[in-house]
Enzyme design. Structure first.
Site, PDB file in Angstrom:
ATOM      1  CE1 TYR A 163      -3.622   2.618   0.725  1.00  0.00           C
ATOM      2  CE2 TYR A 163      -2.163   3.360   2.474  1.00  0.00           C
ATOM      3  CZ  TYR A 163      -3.263   3.558   1.676  1.00  0.00           C
ATOM      4  OH  TYR A 163      -4.002   4.707   1.805  1.00  0.00           O
ATOM      5  CE  LYS A 219      -3.561   5.207  -1.890  1.00  0.00           C
ATOM      6  NZ  LYS A 219      -4.559   5.855  -2.772  1.00  0.00           N
TER       7      LYS A 219
END
Length: 255
Positions: free
Chosen positions: A159, A163
């Site tokens: 994750y 990002k």
């Protein structure tokens, strides 16, 4: 300020009943934008679009799978056929997953990059020719405090990597299209109170309150507070801002 009458905004991941996408759609509609609410959940997208129509703006709900190029191209074609242009693109669609790296599978890592990072490229690539042709555009991409902190709130390394990739992509693209009067910026939320995050992480109310101890403001942010930053970056008032990322995290990360 923030008069966006005549502008057309496309927002992905805007079909939730209480999420950042919905609040962004509401914020842009309040400024006079016509809004395309795009989401994998067509029922949710249609519901939110109908709410915007009740505010007196033109709005449609569109189903899109942001990991499928044909679906993305079909969405953009529908927007152009309906409104004739796209002035504002907000890439919010994404996912999170609290898994330690040692437990991650290759399939899970790849899926995270597909949903969070490759989708931003796919949607942006489909929209860019229209913005370049009209010599105007505002692109706002959803990153995360985890991209800068290296996690520390929720979500695994895949994750954080996805990002962080959004930040690099956005900064590079900002340099490429600045001569076409297109700005590209990112927003980096910290702990935000959304139904999606709660369902993805499985945190109880007590567990969430414990997370507040690491936040100087001692609370989670609201989707509306994130939407306010997005609306600003989408406005003409932010015309001299590009390649930037705005932190919305209550002081949990300051750089």
């Amino acid at each position: 300020m923030f008069d966006m009458k005549g502008r057309v905004a496309l927002i992905t991941g805007a079909g939730s009943a209480h999420g950042m996408g919905r609040e962004t759609a509401l914020g842009l509609a309040e400024c006079g934008c016509d809004v395309v609410v795009a989401d994998l959940d067509l029922a949710g997208a249609t519901r939110n679009a109908n709410e915007l129509k009740d505010m007196g703006v033109n709005a449609i709900g569109v189903q899109v799978n942001v990991t499928d190029r044909d679906s993305v191209d079909a969405m953009v074609k529908r927007v152009i056929d309906t409104f004739g242009k796209i002035d504002i693109l907000v890439n919010i669609a994404g996912m999170t997953q609290p898994i330690r790296t040692i437990d991650l599978t290759y399939e899970q890592f790849d899926r995270m990059l597909q949903v969070n990072l490759l989708s931003v490229f796919s949607v942006t690539k489909a929209v860019l020719p229209h913005m370049i042709k009209q010599q105007y555009g505002r692109i706002v991409n959803m990153s995360s405090a985890s991209a800068k902190r290296g996690g520390g709130i929720f979500g695994g390394s895949h994750y954080s990597a996805s990002k962080a990739g959004i930040l690099g992509f956005s900064k590079n693209l900002a340099r490429e299209v600045v001569a076409d009067h297109i700005t590209v910026n990112s927003v980096c939320p910290g702990l935000i109170g959304t139904d999606f995050r709660r369902s993805a992480t499985g945190l109880s109310d007590e567990d969430e309150r414990k997370l507040w101890e690491d936040i100087p403001m001692k609370r989670a942010g609201s989707p509306r507070e994130v939407a306010a930053a997005i609306v600003f970056l989408a406005s003409d008032e932010a015309a001299f801002i590009t390649g930037e990322d705005i932190d919305v995290n209550g002081g949990a990360h300051i750089d």
